[in-house]
Each structure stands twice: as structure tokens, then as C-alpha cells.
Design a protein around this motif. Structure first.
Motif, PDB file in Angstrom:
ATOM      1  N   SER A 101      49.023  30.380   4.776  1.00 54.33           N
ATOM      2  CA  SER A 101      49.685  29.587   3.736  1.00 54.33           C
ATOM      3  C   SER A 101      50.689  28.605   4.323  1.00 54.33           C
ATOM      4  O   SER A 101      50.809  27.469   3.860  1.00 54.33           O
ATOM      5  N   GLU A 125      60.941  37.992   3.846  1.00 52.48           N
ATOM      6  CA  GLU A 125      59.559  37.502   3.842  1.00 52.48           C
ATOM      7  C   GLU A 125      58.706  38.184   2.776  1.00 52.48           C
ATOM      8  O   GLU A 125      57.952  37.535   2.048  1.00 52.48           O
ATOM      9  N   ARG A 126      58.826  39.501   2.685  1.00 54.27           N
ATOM     10  CA  ARG A 126      57.979  40.243   1.751  1.00 54.27           C
ATOM     11  C   ARG A 126      58.218  39.804   0.310  1.00 54.27           C
ATOM     12  O   ARG A 126      59.345  39.747  -0.163  1.00 54.27           O
ATOM     13  N   TYR A 139      50.222  34.987   5.153  1.00 56.65           N
ATOM     14  CA  TYR A 139      51.398  34.123   5.041  1.00 56.65           C
ATOM     15  C   TYR A 139      51.355  33.018   6.099  1.00 56.65           C
ATOM     16  O   TYR A 139      51.862  31.915   5.877  1.00 56.65           O
ATOM     17  N   PRO A 155      55.996  34.500  -0.582  1.00 54.61           N
ATOM     18  CA  PRO A 155      55.006  33.787   0.229  1.00 54.61           C
ATOM     19  C   PRO A 155      55.362  32.314   0.398  1.00 54.61           C
ATOM     20  O   PRO A 155      56.087  31.737  -0.424  1.00 54.61           O
ATOM     21  N   PRO A 156      54.868  31.693   1.455  1.00 61.42           N
ATOM     22  CA  PRO A 156      55.195  30.285   1.712  1.00 61.42           C
ATOM     23  C   PRO A 156      54.868  29.361   0.545  1.00 61.42           C
ATOM     24  O   PRO A 156      55.614  28.408   0.279  1.00 61.42           O
ATOM     25  N   GLU A 157      53.771  29.621  -0.170  1.00 60.38           N
ATOM     26  CA  GLU A 157      53.357  28.707  -1.235  1.00 60.38           C
ATOM     27  C   GLU A 157      54.387  28.602  -2.361  1.00 60.38           C
ATOM     28  O   GLU A 157      54.359  27.650  -3.141  1.00 60.38           O
ATOM     29  N   GLY A 207      55.595  39.981   7.082  1.00 60.06           N
ATOM     30  CA  GLY A 207      54.533  39.573   6.176  1.00 60.06           C
ATOM     31  C   GLY A 207      53.169  39.583   6.840  1.00 60.06           C
ATOM     32  O   GLY A 207      53.058  39.657   8.066  1.00 60.06           O
ATOM     33  N   ARG A 232      64.267  31.981   1.279  1.00 62.55           N
ATOM     34  CA  ARG A 232      63.051  32.180   0.499  1.00 62.55           C
ATOM     35  C   ARG A 232      63.216  33.212  -0.613  1.00 62.55           C
ATOM     36  O   ARG A 232      62.367  33.292  -1.503  1.00 62.55           O
ATOM     37  N   ALA A 260      56.847  33.258   9.240  1.00 64.84           N
ATOM     38  CA  ALA A 260      55.650  33.866   8.657  1.00 64.84           C
ATOM     39  C   ALA A 260      55.060  34.847   9.652  1.00 64.84           C
ATOM     40  O   ALA A 260      55.091  34.612  10.860  1.00 64.84           O
TER      41      ALA A 260
END
Length: 346
Positions: free
Chosen positions: A217, A180-181, A214, A184-186, A210, A150, A206
Motif C-alpha cells: 500500500s 502501525e497496526r 502495508y 494502513p497507509p491508504e 504491520g 498515523r 511499513a
């Protein structure tokens, strides 16, 4: 009928180790032990920035997810040939079999390797050969989940998916991992939509470092079937109610959470609270070579530190792992019968 109340607490360690279970959150690159890293480095002529196994293991003092990822990617540099991926996965499967894991859904990160010039077919070829060997020789039912990094772009994820399509029948789903930070998933909506069209199972990390947002999302934008980690959900009662009502599984990794300072100590972990909230929580090892233990060690340390966890919780965690797996219904029913038998005999 199992009389959970009749099982004394001193029997729990033996039960936790003996009970069949599924592991649903295991990064196969994170099972690469220092001894194997050095063996593969020697085999492949790779120079490591550590003089010996002890020095490398001493470097496993992480303050957060990113400090872990820095050394994680360095360790993966020794993986160059199909045989390397096979040897790594078989080392994990042997440990899993010893822990009575009957189903393991392995995450793998092709971008960690393709960015170093290793063909994706080499990665998948070694891992799927290990899955076949583990099923045949160890009785462990293995499957692969391709994860996108990600911290890289969605365009890179889409390119990775296209490169993997010739091997579509070798992996059952896709996931989202790494930092993660700030990611975001989107950010990965398009690639997950494409994977959904292809009929792949969808999961995503998620709610570890986060926020609960998250997790929302991951559910509403990516439409995932499982949340990897998800321990932050308890900060949002509305989210907890939804996760419970929809039986969305959480693949919790206790030792990882402690090692990465999500919780200060195991006795502060919220595993019991997740279960008591009616959530489909499971226990997993995440990156066991780096975080201090494989799946049974996660069970043992969590139950030792959290006296509110009982035999009923142990059975529920194992049953949840089968329910949350992407195995066929016949296999799930068979494993549940085996689980009940272990508890009935103890």
C-alpha cells in the motif's frame, strides 16, 4: 579495487565505526536522552511523573510499539521553545558526527507539539537552526522530513501540512509514523497525493509490526520512495522481488526491532537475509535514546550477533545509505569515495 575477503573479521568493529554513513531513519524526538528531558523540564517548569533520571530510564521496558509511544510522547512534553528543539537536535548531531554520520535526514512530528500548543514555526525554527549549525560546525549534512502521526486522522494530517506550507523550503519530504497496526497507509492517500504535487519526497513506516500488505500500500497508494523498517517483506517473495528490482530502500533499525520485540534477539534478525536478497537495506537508530544506542551501536550489535555479515556487507550498507538518501548526486559521489578510501586503507 577493495579486497573484502582480505579484511579479517576482527577488523570489522573499527571499520563499522570509521566508515562514513548516512542516517535515514532517526526520529529527532526519540534522541531526547533522560538527562536532557530533566534539564528542559527544569528550564521550562514542567513536572515529570518520574522522580529522577534513573527512574525514567528504568521505565524504558517496552513490550511493543504502543508501550514505547506512550512514554515517547510523555518525554516530548518538555519541548516548548525554539531553543529546546535546537538543543535536542544539536545533542543528536554531536553524537552523529562522532559516529561518522555525514548525512542525517531527521524525522520530526509536528503534531506531537502543535497539539500541546507549540507553534509549528517554533518546532521547525529550532530544528533547521540546528541543521545549519551542524553543517557549519560538525560537517554533518542535515535535512528535515515532516512526519504525520498515523493514529490521528487524515484531516489532522492535511491541517498539519497546510500549517507547514509557509516553511516549505525548510523540509525536504514527508513521512508516516506512530502506531502501525490498524492504521494502513491508504488512510493517508489524499495527503500524500498533495505532498507529491508539492514536489516533496515521500517515505512511510511499513512492515515493522504491520504486514507485507502495508508495504504494498505504501508503494502503490502513497507512492513512497523509501520504506521505513520494511523487515516484514521477506514473508512475501513477490514483494521482495519487486523491492529488489526497483531498488526501493529499506531503513532498517536493528536495536529498535529487538527492543520492541519484533525479533526475540539480535541473532534472529533478518538484516543479512535482506542484503543477500539484493535489497537496498540500510542501518539506522530510529529512537536511540529509548532503544539502547545510536547508529554505530546498531552496526556493532548486529554484526556481533550475525556472523554471516562480512566487510562486504558493511560496505554495502553504507553505500546503500548514500544511494537511498535524498542528497544531491555530487555529495553522494564524494561520500562513496570516502567510504572506499576507508575500506582500502583497512
Amino acid at each position: 579495487m577493495i579486497d573484502f575477503d582480505a579484511i579479517p573479521r576482527e577488523r570489522l568493529p573499527a571499520l563499522l565505526q570509521a566508515m562514513p554513513k548516512a542516517e535515514l531513519h532517526i526520529h529527532i524526538e526519540g534522541s531526547l536522552e533522560p538527562e536532557l528531558i530533566f534539564a528542559l523540564a527544569q528550564r521550562n517548569g514542567v513536572a515529570l511523573p518520574y522522580p529522577d533520571v534513573e527512574a525514567l530510564r528504568a521505565a524504558y521496558a517496552f513490550t511493543d510499539l504502543q508501550s514505547f509511544l506512550d512514554i515517547y510522547y510523555a518525554g516530548a512534553s518538555v519541548l516548548l521553545k525554539e531553543e529546546d528543539f535546537f538543543d535536542m537536535a544539536m545533542a543528536y548531531f554531536r553524537r552523529a558526527a562522532a559516529d561518522n554520520v555525514v548525512r542525517a535526514e531527521l524525522f520530526f512530528d509536528p503534531q506531537t507539539h502543535t497539539d500541546r500548543g507549540v507553534p509549528i514555526g517554533t518546532v521547525i525554527g529550532g530544528l533547521i537552526r540546528a541543521c545549519d549549525t551542524a553543517r557549519r560546525e560538525l560537517g554533518v549534512d542535515g535535512a528535515l522530513i515532516l512526519c504525520f502521526l498515523r493514529h490521528l486522522s487524515e484531516e489532522a494530517a492535511l491541517a498539519t501540512l497546510e500549517a507547514a506550507l509557509p516553511y516549505r523550503d525548510r523540509f525536504i519530504g514527508v513521512g508516516l509514523d506512530s502506531s502501525e497496526r490498524g492504521n494502513p497507509p491508504e488512510k493517508f492517500a489524499r495527503v500524500f497525493a498533495r505532498c507529491s504535487e508539492l514536489g516533496l519526497h515521500l517515505v512511510a513506516h511499513a512492515g515493522e509490526e504491520g504486514p507485507p500488505a502495508y508495504i504494498w500500500s505504501a508503494l502503490d497508494v502513497l507512492h513512497v520512495e523509501r520504506i521505513d523498517h520494511g523487515v516484514a517483506c521477506l514473508a512475501d517473495p513477490t514483494l521482495v522481488a519487486r523491492l529488489a528490482a526497483e531498488r526501493v530502500p529499506l531503513t532498517v533499525c536493528p536495536l529498535s526491532n529487538i527492543k520492541l520485540c519484533v525479533y526475540p534477539a539480535m541473532d534472529a534478525h533478518n538484516l543479512a537475509a535482506l542484503l543477500d536478497a539484493g535489497l537496498c537495506a540500510t542501518v539506522n537508530s530510529d529512537d536511540p535514546a529509548y532503544f539502547g544506542g545510536y547508529i554505530n551501536q546498531n552496526f556493532l550489535e548486529a554484526f556481533a550477533a550475525l556472523p554471516q555479515l562480512t566487510a562486504r556487507h558493511a560496505h554495502r550498507l553504507a553505500a546503500n545509505s548514500f544511494e537511498a538518501s535524498f542528497a544531491d548526486s555530487e555529495s553522494k559521489a564524494r561520500w562513496l569515495r570516502s567510504l572506499d578510501k576507508v575500506f582500502a586503507e583497512n
